[in-house]
Design an enzyme around this catalytic site. Structure first.
Site, mmCIF file in Angstrom:
data_model
loop_
_atom_site.group_PDB
_atom_site.id
_atom_site.type_symbol
_atom_site.label_atom_id
_atom_site.label_comp_id
_atom_site.label_asym_id
_atom_site.label_seq_id
_atom_site.Cartn_x
_atom_site.Cartn_y
_atom_site.Cartn_z
ATOM 1 C CG LEU A 6 7.623 -11.087 -0.442
ATOM 2 C CD1 LEU A 6 6.449 -11.512 0.429
ATOM 3 C CD2 LEU A 6 8.878 -11.865 -0.067
ATOM 4 N N GLY A 64 0.809 -1.218 0.000
ATOM 5 C CA GLY A 64 0.000 0.000 0.000
ATOM 6 C C GLY A 64 0.839 1.264 0.000
ATOM 7 C CE1 TYR A 124 5.140 -3.458 11.721
ATOM 8 C CE2 TYR A 124 4.475 -1.954 13.463
ATOM 9 C CZ TYR A 124 4.665 -2.222 12.120
ATOM 10 O OH TYR A 124 4.389 -1.254 11.182
HETATM 11 P P1 NAD Z 1 1.752 -3.716 3.016
HETATM 12 O O1 NAD Z 1 1.547 -5.035 3.683
HETATM 13 O O2 NAD Z 1 0.687 -3.170 2.149
HETATM 14 O O3 NAD Z 1 3.130 -3.707 2.196
HETATM 15 C C1 NAD Z 1 4.312 -4.320 2.665
HETATM 16 C C2 NAD Z 1 4.995 -4.940 1.467
HETATM 17 O O4 NAD Z 1 6.211 -5.579 1.891
HETATM 18 C C3 NAD Z 1 4.130 -6.030 0.800
HETATM 19 O O5 NAD Z 1 3.908 -5.748 -0.563
HETATM 20 C C4 NAD Z 1 4.937 -7.296 1.019
HETATM 21 O O6 NAD Z 1 4.820 -8.248 -0.045
HETATM 22 C C5 NAD Z 1 6.373 -6.744 1.119
HETATM 23 N N1 NAD Z 1 7.250 -7.701 1.781
HETATM 24 C C6 NAD Z 1 6.981 -8.443 2.886
HETATM 25 N N2 NAD Z 1 7.997 -9.262 3.165
HETATM 26 C C7 NAD Z 1 8.951 -9.024 2.228
HETATM 27 C C8 NAD Z 1 10.249 -9.584 1.972
HETATM 28 N N3 NAD Z 1 10.748 -10.554 2.758
HETATM 29 N N4 NAD Z 1 10.956 -9.128 0.921
HETATM 30 C C9 NAD Z 1 10.427 -8.179 0.107
HETATM 31 N N5 NAD Z 1 9.210 -7.610 0.293
HETATM 32 C C10 NAD Z 1 8.480 -8.038 1.342
HETATM 33 O O7 NAD Z 1 2.091 -2.711 4.212
HETATM 34 P P2 NAD Z 1 2.097 -1.114 4.225
HETATM 35 O O8 NAD Z 1 0.959 -0.684 5.060
HETATM 36 O O9 NAD Z 1 2.265 -0.582 2.847
HETATM 37 O O10 NAD Z 1 3.418 -0.844 5.094
HETATM 38 C C11 NAD Z 1 4.646 -0.388 4.524
HETATM 39 C C12 NAD Z 1 5.611 -0.093 5.674
HETATM 40 O O11 NAD Z 1 5.061 0.918 6.518
HETATM 41 C C13 NAD Z 1 5.863 -1.307 6.576
HETATM 42 O O12 NAD Z 1 7.220 -1.318 6.956
HETATM 43 C C14 NAD Z 1 4.985 -1.054 7.760
HETATM 44 O O13 NAD Z 1 5.467 -1.672 8.923
HETATM 45 C C15 NAD Z 1 5.050 0.463 7.854
HETATM 46 N N6 NAD Z 1 3.908 1.030 8.586
HETATM 47 C C16 NAD Z 1 2.638 0.794 8.149
HETATM 48 C C17 NAD Z 1 1.580 1.328 8.872
HETATM 49 C C18 NAD Z 1 0.146 1.118 8.471
HETATM 50 O O14 NAD Z 1 -0.730 1.478 9.259
HETATM 51 N N7 NAD Z 1 -0.138 0.576 7.301
HETATM 52 C C19 NAD Z 1 1.826 2.083 10.031
HETATM 53 C C20 NAD Z 1 3.137 2.285 10.430
HETATM 54 C C21 NAD Z 1 4.173 1.750 9.698
#
Ligand code: NAD
Length: 248
Positions: A47, A26, A155
């Protein structure tokens, strides 16, 4: 007028190559789109079997929790697109559970993807960053890495670790003109959060002072700022993008 003397010039990423991890996720998709709009060539990575996001010049598949895969991916990006001088590390996972029930495997899975991968990326990007002007890395942490969160010891530890890693990398790489910063989002509307119970989403919105949950675009705009020359004196910092969810 020189490029550097205008706001548009300082915001432009023309001629730069950016590596965006978690590019199919996202926040990653929004980051890819915004950096590409600012003129960067963007190499997205996610991935195996993930789809290329809109705006990516190149999409590569790798499991970044493996050092060899992270190293090979950087070389692949340099060979097929250009040597990266920008990194936005968005790849991340959750495996929630109260710590007295959390398996060692869930603990280490989260640490491997969220934190180890950032170390591998920074380590193997350093030779490229050293050879280029104005390199910058942005690591996606979370306000939960600063305040802790019930059910997220793995986390929160990984996200707190990113802050220590970024501050150290900022000190070590500053001599090469390379900046390293962190974005700490509050709750953002993405796949990662959409299956949370509605009352948890509601509580997060109520915790903010602006009264709502952030969109991926809000995080991407902050990443653009931290990659661009508009932030050329900012390094080793944590920028919260959370609508005031955590004011401390
Ligand atoms: P998401 O799950 O939509 O995207 C994360 C992406 O990381 C996915 O597309 C997944 O396939 C990829 N991924 C996972 N394991 C992997 C690996 N081993 N190698 C390569 N790619 C891998 O999550 P998001 O909401 O877009 O979050 C993005 C970042 O922001 C994350 O680090 C998350 O912890 C951080 N974050 C998100 C939020 C939230 O509320 N969504 C809040 C704070 C921080």
């Amino acid at each position: 007028m020189s490029e550097q003397s205008t706001v548009a010039g300082r915001l432009s990423l023309e001629g730069r190559c950016a590596l965006v991890t978690g590019g199919a996720g996202g926040i990653g998709q929004a980051v890819v789109r915004v950096l590409a709009e600012a003129g960067a060539k963007v190499c997205s990575v996610d991935l195996p079997e993930s789809a290329s996001p809109e705006g990516a010049s190149l999409h590569l598949c790798a499991d970044l929790s493996q050092e060899s895969a992270a190293q090979a991916l950087i070389q692949d990006c340099a060979d097929r697109l250009a040597p990266p001088s920008l990194l936005v590390h968005c790849a991340g996972i959750t495996r929630d559970g109260v710590l007295w029930k959390l398996s060692a495997e869930s603990w280490s899975q989260v640490l491997r993807v969220n934190l180890d991968a950032a170390f591998y990326l920074l380590k193997h990007l350093t030779p490229h960053f050293r050879q280029q002007d104005r390199s910058a890395a942005v690591l996606l942490s979370s306000i939960n890495g600063e305040r802790g969160k019930f059910g997220q010891s793995n986390y929160a530890a990984s996200k707190a670790g990113l802050i220590g890693l970024a501050k150290t990398a900022a000190r070590e790489l500053g001599r090469f003109g390379c900046r390293v910063n962190v974005i700490a989002p509050g709750m953002v509307r993405t796949q990662m959060t959409k299956n949370l119970p509605p009352e948890i989403q509601q509580r997060a919105a109520e915790e903010t002072v602006l009264g709502g949950i952030a969109e991926p675009q809000d995080i991407a705009d902050a990443a653009l700022f931290l990659c661009s020359d508009l932030s050329s004196q900012i390094t080793g910092q944590v920028l919260r993008v959370d609508g005031g969810q955590l004011i401390a």
